[in-house]
Design an enzyme around this catalytic site. Sequence first.
Site, PDB file in Angstrom:
ATOM      1  N   GLU A   1      36.801  28.410  20.714  1.00 24.05           N
ATOM      2  CA  GLU A   1      37.323  28.853  19.419  1.00 24.05           C
ATOM      3  C   GLU A   1      38.688  29.524  19.587  1.00 24.05           C
ATOM      4  O   GLU A   1      39.636  29.243  18.857  1.00 24.05           O
ATOM      5  CB  GLU A   1      36.360  29.857  18.762  1.00 24.05           C
ATOM      6  CG  GLU A   1      35.036  29.273  18.315  1.00 24.05           C
ATOM      7  CD  GLU A   1      33.986  29.281  19.410  1.00 24.05           C
ATOM      8  OE1 GLU A   1      34.335  29.382  20.612  1.00 24.05           O
ATOM      9  OE2 GLU A   1      32.790  29.169  19.072  1.00 24.05           O
TER      10      GLU A   1
ATOM     11  N   HIS B   1      22.318  47.869  -4.740  1.00 21.95           N
ATOM     12  CA  HIS B   1      22.245  46.942  -5.869  1.00 21.95           C
ATOM     13  C   HIS B   1      22.013  45.512  -5.405  1.00 21.95           C
ATOM     14  O   HIS B   1      22.263  44.568  -6.138  1.00 21.95           O
ATOM     15  CB  HIS B   1      23.532  47.041  -6.692  1.00 21.95           C
ATOM     16  CG  HIS B   1      23.660  48.381  -7.351  1.00 21.95           C
ATOM     17  ND1 HIS B   1      23.143  48.644  -8.608  1.00 21.95           N
ATOM     18  CD2 HIS B   1      24.169  49.548  -6.903  1.00 21.95           C
ATOM     19  CE1 HIS B   1      23.368  49.918  -8.905  1.00 21.95           C
ATOM     20  NE2 HIS B   1      23.986  50.490  -7.894  1.00 21.95           N
TER      21      HIS B   1
ATOM     22  N   GLU C   1      22.970  40.597  21.056  1.00 23.67           N
ATOM     23  CA  GLU C   1      23.367  39.851  22.257  1.00 23.67           C
ATOM     24  C   GLU C   1      22.872  40.604  23.501  1.00 23.67           C
ATOM     25  O   GLU C   1      22.590  40.008  24.527  1.00 23.67           O
ATOM     26  CB  GLU C   1      24.894  39.664  22.293  1.00 23.67           C
ATOM     27  CG  GLU C   1      25.319  38.466  23.118  1.00 23.67           C
ATOM     28  CD  GLU C   1      26.800  38.126  23.004  1.00 23.67           C
ATOM     29  OE1 GLU C   1      27.624  38.918  23.494  1.00 23.67           O
ATOM     30  OE2 GLU C   1      27.138  37.068  22.462  1.00 23.67           O
TER      31      GLU C   1
ATOM     32  N   GLY D   1      32.101  41.789  26.988  1.00 24.55           N
ATOM     33  CA  GLY D   1      32.826  41.614  25.727  1.00 24.55           C
ATOM     34  C   GLY D   1      32.369  42.552  24.621  1.00 24.55           C
ATOM     35  O   GLY D   1      33.178  43.162  23.926  1.00 24.55           O
ATOM     36  N   ARG D   2      31.062  42.704  24.465  1.00 23.59           N
ATOM     37  CA  ARG D   2      30.567  43.525  23.344  1.00 23.59           C
ATOM     38  C   ARG D   2      30.672  45.025  23.616  1.00 23.59           C
ATOM     39  O   ARG D   2      30.323  45.831  22.772  1.00 23.59           O
ATOM     40  CB  ARG D   2      29.138  43.111  22.994  1.00 23.59           C
ATOM     41  CG  ARG D   2      28.163  43.155  24.147  1.00 23.59           C
ATOM     42  CD  ARG D   2      26.845  42.471  23.775  1.00 23.59           C
ATOM     43  NE  ARG D   2      25.908  42.394  24.885  1.00 23.59           N
ATOM     44  CZ  ARG D   2      25.866  41.426  25.771  1.00 23.59           C
ATOM     45  NH1 ARG D   2      26.738  40.433  25.715  1.00 23.59           N
ATOM     46  NH2 ARG D   2      24.953  41.422  26.736  1.00 23.59           N
TER      47      ARG D   2
ATOM     48  N   LYS E   1      27.303  26.005  23.380  1.00 24.04           N
ATOM     49  CA  LYS E   1      28.687  25.685  23.750  1.00 24.04           C
ATOM     50  C   LYS E   1      28.741  24.330  24.454  1.00 24.04           C
ATOM     51  O   LYS E   1      29.600  23.495  24.177  1.00 24.04           O
ATOM     52  CB  LYS E   1      29.244  26.744  24.712  1.00 24.04           C
ATOM     53  CG  LYS E   1      29.435  28.119  24.120  1.00 24.04           C
ATOM     54  CD  LYS E   1      30.064  29.038  25.163  1.00 24.04           C
ATOM     55  CE  LYS E   1      30.007  30.492  24.750  1.00 24.04           C
ATOM     56  NZ  LYS E   1      30.417  31.416  25.787  1.00 24.04           N
TER      57      LYS E   1
ATOM     58  N   LYS F   1      38.261  37.516  27.159  1.00 25.00           N
ATOM     59  CA  LYS F   1      37.985  37.961  28.523  1.00 25.00           C
ATOM     60  C   LYS F   1      38.114  36.774  29.491  1.00 25.00           C
ATOM     61  O   LYS F   1      38.773  36.865  30.503  1.00 25.00           O
ATOM     62  CB  LYS F   1      36.586  38.578  28.597  1.00 25.00           C
ATOM     63  CG  LYS F   1      36.239  39.035  29.991  1.00 25.00           C
ATOM     64  CD  LYS F   1      34.914  39.741  30.054  1.00 25.00           C
ATOM     65  CE  LYS F   1      34.582  40.051  31.505  1.00 25.00           C
ATOM     66  NZ  LYS F   1      33.255  40.621  31.680  1.00 25.00           N
TER      67      LYS F   1
HETATM   68  O1  LIG Z   1      36.275  37.139  25.253  1.00 26.79           O
HETATM   69  P1  LIG Z   1      35.759  35.778  25.457  1.00 26.79           P
HETATM   70  O2  LIG Z   1      35.674  35.412  26.910  1.00 26.79           O
HETATM   71  O3  LIG Z   1      36.603  34.774  24.698  1.00 26.79           O
HETATM   72  O4  LIG Z   1      34.290  35.690  24.916  1.00 26.79           O
HETATM   73  C1  LIG Z   1      34.011  35.919  23.575  1.00 26.79           C
HETATM   74  C2  LIG Z   1      32.557  36.165  23.334  1.00 26.79           C
HETATM   75  O5  LIG Z   1      31.795  35.075  23.778  1.00 26.79           O
HETATM   76  C3  LIG Z   1      30.571  35.535  24.337  1.00 26.79           C
HETATM   77  O6  LIG Z   1      30.622  35.330  25.714  1.00 26.79           O
HETATM   78  C4  LIG Z   1      29.403  34.807  23.774  1.00 26.79           C
HETATM   79  O7  LIG Z   1      29.632  33.470  23.841  1.00 26.79           O
HETATM   80  C5  LIG Z   1      30.523  37.008  24.011  1.00 26.79           C
HETATM   81  O8  LIG Z   1      29.714  37.724  24.851  1.00 26.79           O
HETATM   82  C6  LIG Z   1      31.962  37.351  24.065  1.00 26.79           C
HETATM   83  O9  LIG Z   1      32.219  38.582  23.454  1.00 26.79           O
END
Ligand SMILES: O=P(O)(O)OC[C@H]1O[C@](O)(CO)[C@@H](O)[C@@H]1O
Length: 564
Positions: A220, A392, A361, A275-276, A511, A214
């Site tokens: 990452e 199990h 979250e 995002g979620r 972060k 987003k």
């Molecule tokens: O889509 P982005 O901006 O890379 O964010 C990834 C994820 O990081 C977060 O902001 C949490 O750090 C989530 O809410 C989000 O889904």
Amino acid sequence: MAYTIPAVQPSLTRQPAWKALHEHYRAARHWHLRQLFAENPKRAEQFRAQACGLYLDYSKNRINDETVRLLLQLARDCRLDEHIEAMFKGRKINVTEQRAALHIALRAPLEESILLDGVDIVRQVHAELERMSRFANAVRRKEWLGHTGKPVRNIINIGIGGSDLGPVMAFEALRNFSQRDLVFRFVSNVDGTDFAEATRGLAADETLFIVCSKTFKTLETLTNANAARQWIMAGTGDSGVTARHFVAVSANVKGAIEFGIEGSNVFGMPEWDGGRYSMDSAVGLSTMLSIGPENFRSMLSGFHAMDKHFRTTPFERNLPVLMGLLTIWYNNFFNAQTVAVLPYEQYLKRFPAYLQQLTMESNGKHVTLDGASVDYQTGPIYWGEPGTNGQHSFYQLIHQGTKLIPCDFIGFCQTVSSVRQHSILIANLFAQSRALAFGENADDVRAQGTAPALVPHRVLEGNQPSNTLLARKLTPSTLGSLVALYEHSVFTQGIIWGVDSFDQWGVELGKKLAGQIIPHLEGRDEPPREFDGSTRALIEIYRRLSPRSEPVEEDLGQDHGNEH
Ligand SMILES: O=P(O)(O)OC[C@H]1O[C@](O)(CO)[C@@H](O)[C@@H]1O
């Protein structure tokens, strides 16, 4: 227009319904499900609800009429109905970020209109869906060619959090609807092994990356996207090939273009969608590529059906409201710390992981919307594993441990698999909810001829509450309804607790600190004095043992094993 929070006076724990629930709990904590079922033979008919093809049996909960009445009263006192309307009307209910939370617009049919700052966003959503469909059809029909002229066969989604968990969960859940000549992989972790394993054995000139972020700022994702660019260039020996091998999904179109992705290959994600809550937006591009545009639209219709149900059905028959309130009942009155989600459907194996972000979250918050500290527990820990695997593994603790663990069982009456052993699976689901509720007391155990010394070990107290959700079959539309059910249950909980379910400030500090530490792992300067002693020592050990440093004699004594 700034959003005014519907005032809830007095604060939660001083509300009459809350106090009444406390009083009521003093009796309820002594009830046993065995006794509740014995006293009321109509219980199963009384505590059930149905919508959008989902049947909810909530009779195996430690509740009676009065519990439900008081919980519903609490929801009314917290003005849940007004909050629901505020969400559906696009008010800026994410107050700390001054944003609407309009995921419901992502699945609204074209004939509906939702105005945000004077713009009909439903039209925008459908325009983007059309673009996605055209692209997905081109790839699925082998018309989208890589730079050597070969069609794309491998699709790798790079993203994390909501930009990964929804896509992976939906891909796994709907595998049976997937176009089988396409390979789908997902990279999320910044651990390089995730990327290495996702690309293993794939031909670069037949691979398409979807960089899904987003913000297009997530460390990452950008790190993995860079690795992907290098991998494509190394595999094709050409530096000008990204146009055919990269698309992006982002609200930050400029960021994606600066990264090197062509503007025409960027699919938009709206700012008003978190995002979620985004697996049904362009974030679901990998899902659409896998199951096709038609099935994707069918998934959206399942979401929409549950949205309508949530918005219009009286609370006593409203699935998300009932499930949300039951979570409050155990979390805040019985002091249960967790909720187990137990899908008896292998294709839902990533559903608990998906729900962890959605629920934790959203509602892992310590202050209310106006910044006051809460004096009650907020979001519980969600966890789980599919079906009989969990039996199990950890079910022992639910059966005979000391903790109260409310469970959500999820099952389907028809299998999507061609292997016919479904009734064995579903018998296990029904058996587990039954064993957890009713257990086996000492008399039952003795009657089976058990040696006296073993009797206490074999007693199952029971009284572990559960919901059972049953549907006909796991289809795209059922998945949509199921996800929306949990989204709105989370919303209901968040409204009762008075928290902002749409922000996530808690993840920012980590972060920032990672950004401060990275240069010290890669450089040779002394870690700064401002770092705490533990972090400084860890940095020093890392540097000593990382491949960048000279070999050292003593190396924590581990066995290196055989690497391949
Ligand atoms: O889509 P982005 O901006 O890379 O964010 C990834 C994820 O990081 C977060 O902001 C949490 O750090 C989530 O809410 C989000 O889904």
